[in-house]
Design a protein around this motif. Sequence first.
Motif, short mmCIF file in Angstrom:
data_model
loop_
_atom_site.label_atom_id
_atom_site.label_comp_id
_atom_site.label_asym_id
_atom_site.label_seq_id
_atom_site.Cartn_x
_atom_site.Cartn_y
_atom_site.Cartn_z
N MET A 1 -6.47 -6.92 -15.36
CA MET A 1 -7.28 -6.59 -14.19
C MET A 1 -6.58 -7.08 -12.93
N LYS A 2 -6.44 -6.19 -11.95
CA LYS A 2 -5.82 -6.56 -10.67
C LYS A 2 -6.77 -6.20 -9.53
N ILE A 3 -6.78 -7.06 -8.51
CA ILE A 3 -7.68 -6.86 -7.37
C ILE A 3 -6.84 -6.68 -6.11
N TYR A 4 -7.20 -5.68 -5.31
CA TYR A 4 -6.49 -5.38 -4.07
C TYR A 4 -7.47 -5.31 -2.90
N THR A 5 -7.06 -5.83 -1.76
CA THR A 5 -7.78 -5.58 -0.50
C THR A 5 -7.36 -4.20 -0.01
N VAL A 6 -8.31 -3.38 0.40
CA VAL A 6 -7.99 -2.00 0.77
C VAL A 6 -8.68 -1.60 2.07
N GLY A 7 -8.23 -0.45 2.59
CA GLY A 7 -8.95 0.22 3.67
C GLY A 7 -8.86 -0.44 5.03
N GLY A 8 -10.02 -0.48 5.70
CA GLY A 8 -10.08 -0.92 7.09
C GLY A 8 -9.61 -2.34 7.31
N ALA A 9 -9.82 -3.22 6.34
CA ALA A 9 -9.39 -4.60 6.51
C ALA A 9 -7.87 -4.69 6.62
N VAL A 10 -7.16 -3.91 5.81
CA VAL A 10 -5.70 -3.89 5.87
C VAL A 10 -5.25 -3.29 7.20
N ARG A 11 -5.84 -2.17 7.55
CA ARG A 11 -5.51 -1.51 8.82
C ARG A 11 -5.69 -2.45 10.01
N ASP A 12 -6.86 -3.09 10.09
CA ASP A 12 -7.16 -3.93 11.24
C ASP A 12 -6.28 -5.18 11.29
N LEU B 1 -3.06 -4.19 12.73
CA LEU B 1 -3.21 -3.93 14.18
C LEU B 1 -3.47 -5.20 14.98
N GLY B 2 -3.69 -6.31 14.28
CA GLY B 2 -4.00 -7.56 14.99
C GLY B 2 -5.42 -7.61 15.48
N ARG B 3 -6.28 -6.80 14.89
CA ARG B 3 -7.69 -6.79 15.27
C ARG B 3 -8.50 -7.68 14.34
N THR B 4 -9.67 -8.09 14.81
CA THR B 4 -10.54 -8.91 13.98
C THR B 4 -11.01 -8.13 12.77
N VAL B 5 -10.91 -8.73 11.61
CA VAL B 5 -11.36 -8.09 10.37
C VAL B 5 -12.81 -8.49 10.13
N ALA B 6 -13.71 -7.52 10.22
CA ALA B 6 -15.13 -7.82 10.06
C ALA B 6 -15.54 -7.83 8.60
N ASP B 7 -15.16 -6.80 7.86
CA ASP B 7 -15.54 -6.68 6.44
C ASP B 7 -14.30 -6.41 5.61
N ARG B 8 -14.33 -6.91 4.41
CA ARG B 8 -13.23 -6.64 3.48
C ARG B 8 -13.76 -5.86 2.28
N ASP B 9 -13.02 -4.84 1.90
CA ASP B 9 -13.34 -4.07 0.70
C ASP B 9 -12.24 -4.29 -0.31
#
Length: 409
Positions: free
Chosen positions: A1-12, A15-23
Motif C-alpha cells: 500500500m502506498k499513499i500519495y498527496t495529490v491534486g490542489g495541495a501539490v499545485r498550491d 505555486l507557493g500558496r497556502t495549502v488549505a486542504d490535502r487530498d
Amino acid sequence: MKIYTVGGAVRDQLLGRTVADRDYVVVGATPGEMISLGYQPVGKDFPVFLHPHTHEEYALARTERKSGHGYKGFKVYAAPDVTLEEDLLRRDLTINAMAVDESGALIDPHGGQRDLAAHLFRHVSAAFAEDPVRILRVARFAARFTEFAVAPETNALMRQMVDNGEVDALVPERVWQEVARGLMETQPSRMFLVLRDCGALAKLFPEIDCLFGVPQPPEHHPEIDTGVHVMRVVDWAARQGMSLPVRFAALTHDLGKGATPPELWPRHLGHEAKSVVQVRALSERIRVPADCRDLAVAVARDHGNVHRALELRPGTVVELLERVDAFRRPERFEEFLQACECDFRGRPGYEDKAFPAPDYLRQALMAAQAIDAAEVARRAIPAGIREAIFQARTAAVVVWRNRQHGVGT
C-alpha cells in the motif's frame, strides 16, 4: 500500500500558496484493509475514507468510464491494481494531476509543472469532455489564478462540449455551487469571461451573456458596454471583500438592460423592474439561496433610487427604507448599500469619486428609527397604525434633513 498527496495541495505548494486542504490517494489497498487500519468509510460513489486521527480524506486509486449523459453518468473502478498514473489520468487539468509520494518526490506524468510555469489551464486527456462540471471548474480556477489562461486546445474542447449539449445536463444545485465559489474568488469576472469564451455563458446564464454589447449613456457609464460594467462591479465587490449575497447582487443588478429594445439604446428606462423579473427567474432556475436572491432583488429594484437619494423627498426616502426592510434588518440594509456602492464604483474614474448617498441613507434611517413606533401605534386607530408610523418617520427625516441644511436653526 502506498499513499500519495495529490491534486490542489501539490499545485498550491508548487505555486507557493497556502495549502488549505490535502487530498490523498491510496494505491494497492482494498476497502477492507483501510477499515482494518481504522479508516472510516464515507464515500458514496467511490471508496473514500477518513484518517482515524487527522480526519483527512484518503481515496482509493480509481478509474472512471463514461456510461451516460451529464456529469453523473460514470462507472467507477477502484481496486488494488489501479496505478497512480491511471488515477491521475482521469483528473481535469494537468496542474491538478500531480502527486507527491511519502518521501517528497514529485510525480508529474502529464506536464503539470510545465503548465504551472506557463500559467496555463490544460486538460489532461480527452476524458475531460466526459464531465461538464469541469467547464465550471476551469472558469472558477480562472477567477482564482488570475494570471492563468485557458490553453487554446482546452477552450476548443470546452466549446465542443457546449455544442454537444453536455452543459444542458448540469443540475441547478451544482451550477450554483460552482458559481458561488467563483464569486468568492479574487477576480470573479474571469469566471464569466471564460464561460463566455467557450459559449457556456449563453447556455447557463443567457441573462448575463446578452448584456455584452448593450450600450449605456456614456455620460454616466464611460465603459459604455453593460456587460463590461457588470464585470467591473462584481470585481470591485471582490476587491472590497464583500459577502456572497453582495457579490451576487452586484452581478445581477442590471440584468434588465439586456431586455431593452435596441432602438431605445443607450437609454434603459424601467430596467429596474425588468431586472427584478430576471433576477427572480435566474434565482429560481439555479436554486439561489434566499439570502442571495432577496438582496439581489432589492438591489435590482432600488439601486437607481440609492443613486438619486439626495434628490428624493423625505417620504420617498422612508418608503425606500421600508421597502428594503431597513428597520427590521439593518445588517441586510448595510449589504444593500454596499452592493449599490459597488455599482457606482464599477465605472472608470468613479473609484475615488464622492458618493454621499449611502451615508445619507444611513443617517436618514437613524433619524427615522428614533421615533417611538410603539407609542405612535398606541395613539393611532388600528387601521391607521401603518400610516401613522410612516408619517412619524417621515417627519423625523424632515427634521433631520432641515437640520443638515441649517433650516430652522
